[in-house]
Design an enzyme around this catalytic site. Structure first.
Site, short mmCIF file in Angstrom:
data_model
loop_
_atom_site.label_atom_id
_atom_site.label_comp_id
_atom_site.label_asym_id
_atom_site.label_seq_id
_atom_site.Cartn_x
_atom_site.Cartn_y
_atom_site.Cartn_z
N LYS A 1 0.89 -1.08 0.00
CA LYS A 1 -0.14 0.09 -0.02
C LYS A 1 0.79 1.17 -0.06
O LYS A 1 0.81 2.07 -0.80
CB LYS A 1 -1.10 0.01 1.12
N GLN B 1 -5.21 -1.68 9.54
CA GLN B 1 -4.89 -3.02 8.87
C GLN B 1 -5.78 -4.07 9.64
O GLN B 1 -5.37 -4.18 10.73
CB GLN B 1 -3.74 -3.31 8.58
N ASP C 1 -11.46 2.97 3.76
CA ASP C 1 -11.73 1.54 3.64
C ASP C 1 -13.15 1.27 3.62
O ASP C 1 -13.76 -0.04 3.54
CB ASP C 1 -11.20 0.94 5.06
N1 GUN Z 1 -7.14 -6.89 5.76
C1 GUN Z 1 -7.23 -7.57 4.26
N2 GUN Z 1 -7.79 -6.55 3.50
C2 GUN Z 1 -8.03 -5.57 4.30
C3 GUN Z 1 -8.88 -4.40 3.80
O1 GUN Z 1 -9.18 -4.30 2.68
N3 GUN Z 1 -8.82 -3.47 4.70
C4 GUN Z 1 -8.09 -3.58 6.00
N4 GUN Z 1 -8.58 -2.54 6.81
N5 GUN Z 1 -7.73 -4.77 6.28
C5 GUN Z 1 -7.75 -5.39 5.71
#
Ligand code: GUN
Length: 283
Positions: free
Chosen positions: A53, A97, A120
């Site tokens: 990311k 996350q 998100d």
């Molecule tokens: N962990 C795996 N995929 C995601 C996601 O799309 N958002 C978040 N916050 N954590 C994740």
């Protein structure tokens, strides 16, 4: 033999478009879109995702910063960090996350994120608006990416039978709502579903997001279906989807590979949301 939906190619195109948009936005406003990721603990997969990311932000001309917190942080310390990021005007998007270490409540942390920075799409205001069909500020990135992949086939969603296997807040529930909004007839399956195969066989559009390698075999796939595989399961030194690709590809009309299908789209949508958040903050 199905046509492969190449998420990597589609995501790269989106990211290139975004990089151009970011460049003009910075020229116009002097503001660099910024994503703050909060990463708690040592989950190796999460560390890999978060690094990608950060890199993706940089490539798109945005700022991607990560707050790496020790696994034994307390809930109130995590919530306090989120509140600090809410107040920080240089931060446009916040992502906590998941999964968090077991002693922490993900819902409590997500509730703290300002809906305007919730790139998100997991804050209850944004999820609630998605449920109501009432223009959420942000849609969860993986679900949004999946819809883009389905749209890329050019197949009309309206009136189709869609089966979503998995009911997570991140993928299953939001993608089911988005398919419903597009007038599909939607069924959600999960671990307690009786005779999964019989339900899955009805699917013109199948989204598999359970985290169980190869659980969807080709003999459960309807001829001519669109098959979207969200599974990322480490099997030995390989990644395997929830769909048994080799048997499913002979039945489906379109299918996503793992890796290179849904995964790259999640990050593209996250970048898109971060730019939207930065634009909204200038209004
Ligand atoms: N962990 C795996 N995929 C995601 C996601 O799309 N958002 C978040 N916050 N954590 C994740």
């Amino acid at each position: 033999m199905a046509q492969i939906i190449n998420g990597k190619v589609i995501a790269t195109k989106i990211r290139e478009g975004l990089a151009d948009e970011v460049e003009s936005f910075i020229k116009e406003t002097g503001v660099s879109p910024k994503l703050s990721v909060v990463l708690v603990g040592d989950d190796p997969a999460s560390h890999v995702y978060v690094r990608s990311k950060e890199n993706a932000c940089q490539k798109a001309g945005m700022i991607g910063e990560t707050h790496r917190l020790s696994a034994n942080i307390k809930q109130n310390e995590l919530n306090e960090l989120v509140r600090r990021l809410n107040k920080d005007r240089s931060v446009h998007g916040i992502l906590v996350q998941l999964p968090l270490p077991k002693h922490l409540d993900p819902i409590a942390a997500l509730n703290e994120i300002s809906p305007e920075k919730d790139v998100d799409g997991l804050h209850p205001l944004n999820m609630g608006k998605l449920l109501r069909g009432d223009d959420p500020l942000f849609i969860p990135c993986t679900a949004h990416g999946i819809m883009e992949l389905i749209l890329s086939t050019g197949v009309e969603i309206k009136g189709k039978e869609a089966v979503v296997v998995g009911r997570s807040n991140i993928v299953g529930k939001p993608v089911a709502l988005l398919l419903l909004q597009q007038h599909a007839t939607v069924t959600i399956c999960h671990s307690r579903t009786k005779d999964l195969g019989e339900v899955v066989k009805r699917a013109d559009i199948l989204v598999a997001s359970v985290g169980s390698p190869g659980i969807i075999h080709g003999n459960m796939v309807k001829n001519g279906a669109i098959v979207i595989d969200v599974g990322v399961n480490r099997v030995g030194d390989k990644l395997q989807g929830d769909v048994d690709f080799d048997s499913a590809k002979d039945k489906a009309a379109y299918i996503t590979p793992v890796p290179g299908g849904v995964g790259p789209m999640t990050i593209a949508m996250l970048l898109k949301n971060t730019l939207i958040a930065a634009k909204n903050a200038q209004k």
